[in-house]
Design a protein around this motif. Structure first.
Motif, PDB file in Angstrom:
ATOM      1  N   TYR A 230      -2.502   9.307   7.467  1.00  0.00           N
ATOM      2  CA  TYR A 230      -1.206   9.422   7.846  1.00  0.00           C
ATOM      3  C   TYR A 230      -0.807   7.944   8.417  1.00  0.00           C
ATOM      4  O   TYR A 230       0.574   7.624   8.156  1.00  0.00           O
ATOM      5  N   ALA A 233      -0.217   5.893   5.275  1.00  0.00           N
ATOM      6  CA  ALA A 233       1.110   6.368   4.501  1.00  0.00           C
ATOM      7  C   ALA A 233       2.258   5.704   5.114  1.00  0.00           C
ATOM      8  O   ALA A 233       3.071   5.079   4.574  1.00  0.00           O
ATOM      9  N   TRP A 236       2.110   2.025   4.560  1.00  0.00           N
ATOM     10  CA  TRP A 236       2.865   1.891   3.206  1.00  0.00           C
ATOM     11  C   TRP A 236       4.233   1.919   2.970  1.00  0.00           C
ATOM     12  O   TRP A 236       4.843   1.163   2.196  1.00  0.00           O
ATOM     13  N   ALA A 303       0.827  14.044   2.136  1.00  0.00           N
ATOM     14  CA  ALA A 303       0.560  12.452   1.950  1.00  0.00           C
ATOM     15  C   ALA A 303      -0.799  12.426   1.028  1.00  0.00           C
ATOM     16  O   ALA A 303      -1.658  13.317   1.152  1.00  0.00           O
ATOM     17  N   SER A 305      -3.919   9.809  -0.398  1.00  0.00           N
ATOM     18  CA  SER A 305      -4.291   8.546  -0.021  1.00  0.00           C
ATOM     19  C   SER A 305      -4.148   7.740  -1.236  1.00  0.00           C
ATOM     20  O   SER A 305      -4.270   7.783  -2.370  1.00  0.00           O
ATOM     21  N   ARG A 306      -3.705   6.410  -0.912  1.00  0.00           N
ATOM     22  CA  ARG A 306      -3.501   5.289  -2.073  1.00  0.00           C
ATOM     23  C   ARG A 306      -5.010   5.008  -2.659  1.00  0.00           C
ATOM     24  O   ARG A 306      -4.606   4.494  -3.699  1.00  0.00           O
ATOM     25  N   LYS A 309      -4.908   6.705  -6.276  1.00  0.00           N
ATOM     26  CA  LYS A 309      -3.599   6.617  -6.836  1.00  0.00           C
ATOM     27  C   LYS A 309      -4.050   6.783  -8.373  1.00  0.00           C
ATOM     28  O   LYS A 309      -4.922   6.308  -9.060  1.00  0.00           O
TER      29      LYS A 309
END
Length: 373
Positions: A230, A233, A236, A303, A305-306, A309
Protein backbone atom coordinates in the motif's frame (compact mmCIF):
# COMPACT_ATOMS: atom_id res chain seq x y z
CA UNK A 1 -27.83 2.23 11.92
CA UNK A 2 -26.41 -1.27 12.43
CA UNK A 3 -28.72 -4.02 11.25
CA UNK A 4 -29.45 -7.07 13.38
CA UNK A 5 -29.23 -10.22 11.30
CA UNK A 6 -32.01 -12.79 11.67
CA UNK A 7 -30.53 -16.26 12.16
CA UNK A 8 -33.08 -19.03 11.56
CA UNK A 9 -32.14 -22.52 12.75
CA UNK A 10 -34.20 -25.17 10.98
CA UNK A 11 -35.44 -28.10 13.10
CA UNK A 12 -37.34 -31.24 12.15
CA UNK A 13 -38.12 -34.68 13.55
CA UNK A 14 -34.92 -36.60 14.47
CA UNK A 15 -32.60 -33.65 13.87
CA UNK A 16 -29.25 -34.11 15.61
CA UNK A 17 -29.19 -32.11 18.85
CA UNK A 18 -25.65 -30.74 18.53
CA UNK A 19 -26.15 -29.99 14.83
CA UNK A 20 -28.68 -27.29 15.64
CA UNK A 21 -27.92 -26.43 19.28
CA UNK A 22 -24.17 -25.87 18.75
CA UNK A 23 -24.48 -23.22 16.01
CA UNK A 24 -27.54 -21.76 17.78
CA UNK A 25 -25.44 -21.05 20.87
CA UNK A 26 -22.48 -19.78 18.81
CA UNK A 27 -24.58 -17.08 17.16
CA UNK A 28 -26.57 -16.24 20.28
CA UNK A 29 -23.47 -15.86 22.48
CA UNK A 30 -21.50 -13.93 19.84
CA UNK A 31 -24.38 -11.51 19.29
CA UNK A 32 -22.79 -8.95 21.61
CA UNK A 33 -24.25 -5.97 23.35
CA UNK A 34 -25.40 -4.50 20.02
CA UNK A 35 -27.58 -7.58 19.33
CA UNK A 36 -25.89 -8.41 16.05
CA UNK A 37 -27.87 -11.66 15.74
CA UNK A 38 -31.52 -12.50 16.44
CA UNK A 39 -31.46 -16.31 16.70
CA UNK A 40 -34.56 -18.50 16.62
CA UNK A 41 -35.75 -21.98 15.62
CA UNK A 42 -38.15 -22.67 12.77
CA UNK A 43 -40.01 -25.85 11.83
CA UNK A 44 -42.58 -26.80 9.26
CA UNK A 45 -45.17 -26.27 12.02
CA UNK A 46 -44.98 -25.17 15.65
CA UNK A 47 -45.81 -28.65 16.88
CA UNK A 48 -43.35 -30.26 19.29
CA UNK A 49 -40.80 -32.62 17.75
CA UNK A 50 -37.99 -34.80 19.02
CA UNK A 51 -34.27 -34.70 18.31
CA UNK A 52 -32.36 -37.84 17.41
CA UNK A 53 -31.41 -38.26 21.06
CA UNK A 54 -35.02 -37.86 22.22
CA UNK A 55 -35.11 -34.26 23.43
CA UNK A 56 -38.50 -32.63 22.89
CA UNK A 57 -38.38 -29.14 21.35
CA UNK A 58 -41.02 -26.75 20.10
CA UNK A 59 -40.04 -24.47 17.17
CA UNK A 60 -40.43 -20.77 17.86
CA UNK A 61 -41.78 -20.23 14.34
CA UNK A 62 -43.35 -22.18 11.52
CA UNK A 63 -42.68 -21.72 7.83
CA UNK A 64 -45.82 -19.58 7.69
CA UNK A 65 -44.81 -16.98 10.29
CA UNK A 66 -41.00 -17.15 10.26
CA UNK A 67 -39.23 -13.76 10.10
CA UNK A 68 -37.20 -13.53 6.90
CA UNK A 69 -33.78 -15.02 7.71
CA UNK A 70 -30.56 -13.27 6.83
CA UNK A 71 -28.72 -16.45 7.83
CA UNK A 72 -30.29 -19.90 7.54
CA UNK A 73 -28.76 -22.84 9.39
CA UNK A 74 -29.72 -26.26 8.04
CA UNK A 75 -28.63 -28.99 10.50
CA UNK A 76 -28.42 -32.72 9.87
CA UNK A 77 -29.36 -35.89 11.69
CA UNK A 78 -30.94 -39.18 10.76
CA UNK A 79 -34.16 -37.28 10.12
CA UNK A 80 -32.59 -35.54 7.13
CA UNK A 81 -32.77 -38.82 5.23
CA UNK A 82 -36.54 -38.69 5.60
CA UNK A 83 -36.89 -34.96 5.08
CA UNK A 84 -35.17 -35.05 1.69
CA UNK A 85 -38.52 -36.43 0.48
CA UNK A 86 -40.45 -33.60 2.17
CA UNK A 87 -41.08 -31.26 -0.75
CA UNK A 88 -42.59 -28.57 1.44
CA UNK A 89 -39.42 -28.39 3.54
CA UNK A 90 -36.96 -28.43 0.64
CA UNK A 91 -39.04 -25.87 -1.26
CA UNK A 92 -39.00 -23.59 1.79
CA UNK A 93 -35.21 -23.90 2.00
CA UNK A 94 -34.89 -23.06 -1.70
CA UNK A 95 -37.21 -20.04 -1.48
CA UNK A 96 -35.59 -18.76 1.70
CA UNK A 97 -32.13 -19.09 0.15
CA UNK A 98 -33.12 -16.64 -2.59
CA UNK A 99 -33.36 -13.84 -0.04
CA UNK A 100 -30.87 -14.92 2.64
CA UNK A 101 -27.38 -13.46 2.88
CA UNK A 102 -25.83 -16.76 3.92
CA UNK A 103 -26.73 -20.45 4.26
CA UNK A 104 -24.88 -22.76 6.65
CA UNK A 105 -25.41 -26.51 6.42
CA UNK A 106 -24.26 -28.79 9.21
CA UNK A 107 -23.49 -32.48 8.67
CA UNK A 108 -26.25 -34.14 6.60
CA UNK A 109 -28.05 -30.83 6.28
CA UNK A 110 -26.06 -30.91 3.04
CA UNK A 111 -28.51 -33.51 1.74
CA UNK A 112 -31.36 -31.04 2.17
CA UNK A 113 -29.44 -28.35 0.28
CA UNK A 114 -28.86 -30.86 -2.51
CA UNK A 115 -32.58 -31.63 -2.74
CA UNK A 116 -33.29 -27.90 -2.69
CA UNK A 117 -31.10 -27.58 -5.83
CA UNK A 118 -28.67 -25.11 -4.22
CA UNK A 119 -25.32 -26.81 -4.82
CA UNK A 120 -24.68 -26.50 -8.55
CA UNK A 121 -21.00 -25.84 -9.20
CA UNK A 122 -20.01 -25.62 -5.53
CA UNK A 123 -17.38 -27.26 -3.38
CA UNK A 124 -19.35 -29.28 -0.85
CA UNK A 125 -18.87 -31.48 2.19
CA UNK A 126 -20.82 -33.36 4.86
CA UNK A 127 -20.37 -36.03 7.50
CA UNK A 128 -17.85 -38.55 6.13
CA UNK A 129 -20.39 -41.34 6.65
CA UNK A 130 -22.84 -39.60 4.32
CA UNK A 131 -20.49 -38.67 1.46
CA UNK A 132 -21.74 -41.46 -0.78
CA UNK A 133 -25.36 -40.38 -0.33
CA UNK A 134 -24.41 -36.77 -1.01
CA UNK A 135 -22.74 -37.87 -4.25
CA UNK A 136 -26.00 -39.48 -5.33
CA UNK A 137 -28.09 -36.39 -4.59
CA UNK A 138 -25.76 -33.58 -5.69
CA UNK A 139 -25.39 -32.46 -9.33
CA UNK A 140 -22.38 -33.63 -11.32
CA UNK A 141 -20.98 -30.09 -11.36
CA UNK A 142 -20.01 -30.14 -7.67
CA UNK A 143 -16.64 -30.94 -6.16
CA UNK A 144 -16.87 -33.02 -2.99
CA UNK A 145 -14.22 -32.06 -0.46
CA UNK A 146 -13.25 -34.68 2.11
CA UNK A 147 -11.29 -34.45 5.36
CA UNK A 148 -12.17 -30.82 6.10
CA UNK A 149 -14.21 -29.25 8.88
CA UNK A 150 -15.96 -26.79 6.56
CA UNK A 151 -15.86 -25.17 3.13
CA UNK A 152 -16.94 -21.68 2.10
CA UNK A 153 -18.55 -20.93 -1.29
CA UNK A 154 -19.42 -17.35 -0.42
CA UNK A 155 -23.16 -17.50 0.16
CA UNK A 156 -23.16 -21.18 1.12
CA UNK A 157 -20.92 -22.53 3.88
CA UNK A 158 -20.98 -26.28 4.53
CA UNK A 159 -19.59 -28.26 7.44
CA UNK A 160 -18.71 -31.87 8.10
CA UNK A 161 -20.28 -33.84 10.93
CA UNK A 162 -21.84 -32.60 14.18
CA UNK A 163 -19.27 -30.53 16.12
CA UNK A 164 -17.81 -29.30 12.82
CA UNK A 165 -20.97 -27.20 12.65
CA UNK A 166 -19.71 -25.24 15.65
CA UNK A 167 -16.38 -24.67 13.90
CA UNK A 168 -18.19 -23.44 10.78
CA UNK A 169 -20.48 -21.18 12.85
CA UNK A 170 -17.44 -19.59 14.50
CA UNK A 171 -15.90 -19.15 11.05
CA UNK A 172 -19.04 -17.32 9.87
CA UNK A 173 -18.96 -15.08 12.97
CA UNK A 174 -15.33 -14.26 12.17
CA UNK A 175 -16.23 -13.54 8.55
CA UNK A 176 -18.99 -11.15 9.57
CA UNK A 177 -17.60 -9.57 12.74
CA UNK A 178 -13.89 -10.32 12.85
CA UNK A 179 -11.57 -12.96 14.22
CA UNK A 180 -11.54 -11.51 17.72
CA UNK A 181 -15.31 -11.87 18.11
CA UNK A 182 -15.16 -15.54 17.13
CA UNK A 183 -12.24 -16.25 19.45
CA UNK A 184 -14.03 -14.55 22.35
CA UNK A 185 -17.13 -16.65 21.71
CA UNK A 186 -15.12 -19.87 21.63
CA UNK A 187 -13.42 -18.88 24.88
CA UNK A 188 -16.76 -18.08 26.53
CA UNK A 189 -18.09 -21.58 25.91
CA UNK A 190 -14.63 -23.13 26.49
CA UNK A 191 -14.65 -24.68 23.04
CA UNK A 192 -11.45 -25.60 21.20
CA UNK A 193 -12.18 -24.07 17.80
CA UNK A 194 -10.87 -26.25 14.96
CA UNK A 195 -10.19 -23.40 12.55
CA UNK A 196 -9.87 -24.57 8.96
CA UNK A 197 -7.57 -23.12 6.33
CA UNK A 198 -10.38 -22.86 3.84
CA UNK A 199 -9.68 -24.39 0.43
CA UNK A 200 -12.56 -22.93 -1.56
CA UNK A 201 -13.78 -19.77 -3.17
CA UNK A 202 -11.95 -17.77 -0.47
CA UNK A 203 -8.71 -19.56 -1.36
CA UNK A 204 -8.97 -19.83 -5.11
CA UNK A 205 -6.00 -20.75 -7.26
CA UNK A 206 -5.99 -19.36 -10.79
CA UNK A 207 -3.42 -19.39 -13.57
CA UNK A 208 -1.32 -16.29 -14.12
CA UNK A 209 1.69 -16.22 -16.44
CA UNK A 210 2.16 -19.98 -16.04
CA UNK A 211 2.30 -19.54 -12.25
CA UNK A 212 -0.27 -19.84 -9.51
CA UNK A 213 -2.11 -16.78 -8.21
CA UNK A 214 -3.48 -17.64 -4.78
CA UNK A 215 -6.22 -15.44 -3.32
CA UNK A 216 -7.11 -15.88 0.33
CA UNK A 217 -8.45 -14.01 3.34
CA UNK A 218 -5.84 -11.64 4.82
CA UNK A 219 -4.35 -12.58 8.18
CA UNK A 220 -1.86 -11.10 10.61
CA UNK A 221 1.01 -12.85 8.83
CA UNK A 222 0.26 -10.76 5.72
CA UNK A 223 0.39 -7.35 7.41
CA UNK A 224 4.03 -6.44 6.75
CA UNK A 225 3.75 -7.29 3.05
CA UNK A 226 0.45 -5.41 2.83
CA UNK A 227 2.05 -2.35 4.42
CA UNK A 228 4.82 -2.34 1.81
CA UNK A 229 2.33 -2.82 -1.04
CA UNK A 230 0.00 0.00 0.00
CA UNK A 231 2.84 2.43 0.70
CA UNK A 232 4.32 1.60 -2.70
CA UNK A 233 0.93 2.25 -4.35
CA UNK A 234 0.43 5.56 -2.52
CA UNK A 235 3.95 6.69 -3.42
CA UNK A 236 3.46 5.78 -7.10
CA UNK A 237 0.17 7.68 -7.31
CA UNK A 238 1.86 10.81 -6.02
CA UNK A 239 5.04 10.51 -8.07
CA UNK A 240 3.35 9.49 -11.34
CA UNK A 241 0.14 11.51 -11.11
CA UNK A 242 0.96 14.30 -8.67
CA UNK A 243 -2.09 13.35 -6.59
CA UNK A 244 -2.45 12.38 -2.96
CA UNK A 245 -5.31 9.98 -3.64
CA UNK A 246 -3.87 7.77 -0.92
CA UNK A 247 -1.64 9.21 1.79
CA UNK A 248 1.43 7.08 2.34
CA UNK A 249 1.48 8.08 6.00
CA UNK A 250 -2.08 6.84 6.54
CA UNK A 251 -1.01 3.24 5.96
CA UNK A 252 0.25 2.03 9.32
CA UNK A 253 0.29 -1.37 11.00
CA UNK A 254 -2.48 -0.15 13.32
CA UNK A 255 -4.62 0.86 10.34
CA UNK A 256 -4.11 -2.46 8.57
CA UNK A 257 -4.75 -4.49 11.73
CA UNK A 258 -8.11 -2.73 12.07
CA UNK A 259 -8.71 -3.10 8.33
CA UNK A 260 -8.42 -6.91 8.33
CA UNK A 261 -10.30 -7.19 11.62
CA UNK A 262 -13.34 -5.18 10.55
CA UNK A 263 -13.49 -5.78 6.78
CA UNK A 264 -13.36 -8.73 4.40
CA UNK A 265 -9.81 -8.21 3.14
CA UNK A 266 -8.09 -10.50 0.65
CA UNK A 267 -4.49 -10.93 -0.45
CA UNK A 268 -3.24 -12.33 -3.76
CA UNK A 269 0.11 -14.13 -3.85
CA UNK A 270 2.08 -15.00 -6.95
CA UNK A 271 5.13 -17.24 -6.64
CA UNK A 272 5.10 -16.67 -2.89
CA UNK A 273 5.15 -12.86 -3.21
CA UNK A 274 2.28 -10.53 -2.35
CA UNK A 275 0.98 -9.33 -5.72
CA UNK A 276 -2.26 -7.60 -4.73
CA UNK A 277 -4.63 -6.69 -1.96
CA UNK A 278 -8.28 -5.56 -1.81
CA UNK A 279 -11.44 -5.71 0.25
CA UNK A 280 -15.02 -6.63 -0.60
CA UNK A 281 -17.55 -4.61 1.36
CA UNK A 282 -21.34 -4.53 1.68
CA UNK A 283 -22.08 -1.54 3.93
CA UNK A 284 -23.13 2.01 3.15
CA UNK A 285 -20.46 4.28 1.66
CA UNK A 286 -21.38 7.94 2.42
CA UNK A 287 -19.54 9.50 -0.53
CA UNK A 288 -21.73 7.69 -3.05
CA UNK A 289 -25.03 8.87 -1.59
CA UNK A 290 -27.91 8.01 -3.92
CA UNK A 291 -25.57 5.90 -6.07
CA UNK A 292 -25.25 3.32 -3.27
CA UNK A 293 -27.49 0.26 -3.18
CA UNK A 294 -27.45 -2.98 -1.19
CA UNK A 295 -27.66 -5.44 -4.10
CA UNK A 296 -23.93 -5.12 -4.72
CA UNK A 297 -20.53 -6.04 -3.40
CA UNK A 298 -18.07 -3.13 -3.38
CA UNK A 299 -14.39 -3.73 -4.19
CA UNK A 300 -12.26 -1.22 -2.25
CA UNK A 301 -8.57 -0.51 -1.69
CA UNK A 302 -7.55 -2.57 -4.72
CA UNK A 303 -3.80 -2.41 -5.21
CA UNK A 304 -1.59 -4.53 -7.48
CA UNK A 305 2.18 -4.51 -7.07
CA UNK A 306 4.10 -2.69 -9.79
CA UNK A 307 6.50 -5.65 -9.78
CA UNK A 308 3.82 -7.70 -11.54
CA UNK A 309 2.69 -5.08 -14.05
CA UNK A 310 1.49 -6.52 -17.37
CA UNK A 311 0.79 -10.03 -16.09
CA UNK A 312 -3.00 -9.72 -16.09
CA UNK A 313 -3.39 -9.86 -12.32
CA UNK A 314 -5.94 -7.06 -12.15
CA UNK A 315 -8.31 -8.89 -14.45
CA UNK A 316 -7.98 -12.11 -12.48
CA UNK A 317 -8.62 -10.34 -9.19
CA UNK A 318 -11.77 -8.82 -10.69
CA UNK A 319 -12.90 -12.22 -12.01
CA UNK A 320 -12.39 -13.71 -8.56
CA UNK A 321 -14.30 -10.82 -6.96
CA UNK A 322 -17.21 -11.32 -9.35
CA UNK A 323 -17.49 -14.98 -8.36
CA UNK A 324 -17.25 -14.13 -4.68
CA UNK A 325 -19.88 -11.39 -4.84
CA UNK A 326 -22.21 -13.57 -6.92
CA UNK A 327 -21.77 -16.31 -4.34
CA UNK A 328 -23.05 -13.94 -1.69
CA UNK A 329 -26.28 -13.54 -3.63
CA UNK A 330 -25.60 -10.06 -5.04
CA UNK A 331 -26.25 -9.17 -8.66
CA UNK A 332 -23.83 -6.25 -9.08
CA UNK A 333 -20.12 -5.76 -8.57
CA UNK A 334 -19.02 -2.21 -7.90
CA UNK A 335 -15.63 -0.60 -7.35
CA UNK A 336 -14.21 2.86 -6.98
CA UNK A 337 -10.92 4.09 -8.40
CA UNK A 338 -8.86 7.21 -8.93
CA UNK A 339 -10.77 9.38 -11.41
CA UNK A 340 -7.71 11.21 -12.77
CA UNK A 341 -6.05 8.09 -14.16
CA UNK A 342 -7.21 7.58 -17.76
CA UNK A 343 -5.39 4.27 -18.30
CA UNK A 344 -6.85 2.75 -15.12
CA UNK A 345 -10.35 3.89 -15.98
CA UNK A 346 -9.97 2.53 -19.52
CA UNK A 347 -8.88 -0.80 -18.02
CA UNK A 348 -12.06 -1.08 -15.92
CA UNK A 349 -14.19 -0.29 -18.96
CA UNK A 350 -12.34 -3.04 -20.87
CA UNK A 351 -13.32 -5.45 -18.09
CA UNK A 352 -17.03 -4.79 -18.71
CA UNK A 353 -17.59 -2.17 -15.99
CA UNK A 354 -19.61 0.98 -16.60
CA UNK A 355 -19.15 4.39 -15.00
CA UNK A 356 -22.08 5.23 -12.74
CA UNK A 357 -20.84 8.04 -10.51
CA UNK A 358 -18.06 10.46 -9.61
CA UNK A 359 -17.04 12.08 -6.34
CA UNK A 360 -14.80 15.14 -6.08
CA UNK A 361 -13.04 16.25 -2.92
CA UNK A 362 -10.19 18.61 -2.18
CA UNK A 363 -7.08 17.17 -3.80
CA UNK A 364 -8.60 13.88 -4.99
CA UNK A 365 -11.52 12.39 -6.87
CA UNK A 366 -13.00 8.94 -7.46
CA UNK A 367 -15.08 7.21 -10.11
CA UNK A 368 -17.63 4.54 -9.26
CA UNK A 369 -17.91 1.62 -11.70
CA UNK A 370 -20.38 -1.26 -11.77
CA UNK A 371 -20.98 -4.52 -13.60
CA UNK A 372 -24.11 -6.68 -13.72
CA UNK A 373 -23.27 -10.24 -12.67
Amino acid sequence: MKQTRNVAVLVYERVDTLDFAGPFDIFAISSGKDRDFNVYTVGETKEALHTLSGIAITPAHSFDDCPMPDILIVPGGMGSRTEIHNEKLTSWIRQTAQHAELILSVCTGALLLAKANLLDGLQITTNRRALDLLRELAPSSVTIVENVRYVDNGKIVMSAGVTAGMDAALYVVARLHGQERAEQTAATIEYDWHEEKVQNSLHLAVSASKAELEIKRAASDDLEAMLRLYKEAARWIYEAKGLRQWSEDSFTMEYLEKFIREKEVFVAYLRGELAGCFSVEWGYEPIWGEHFHTDAGYVHRLAVSRSFKGQGLGGQVLAWSEAYIRGRGKTWMRLDCMAENPSLNAFYVSQGLSLCGRYDAEGWSANLYEKKL
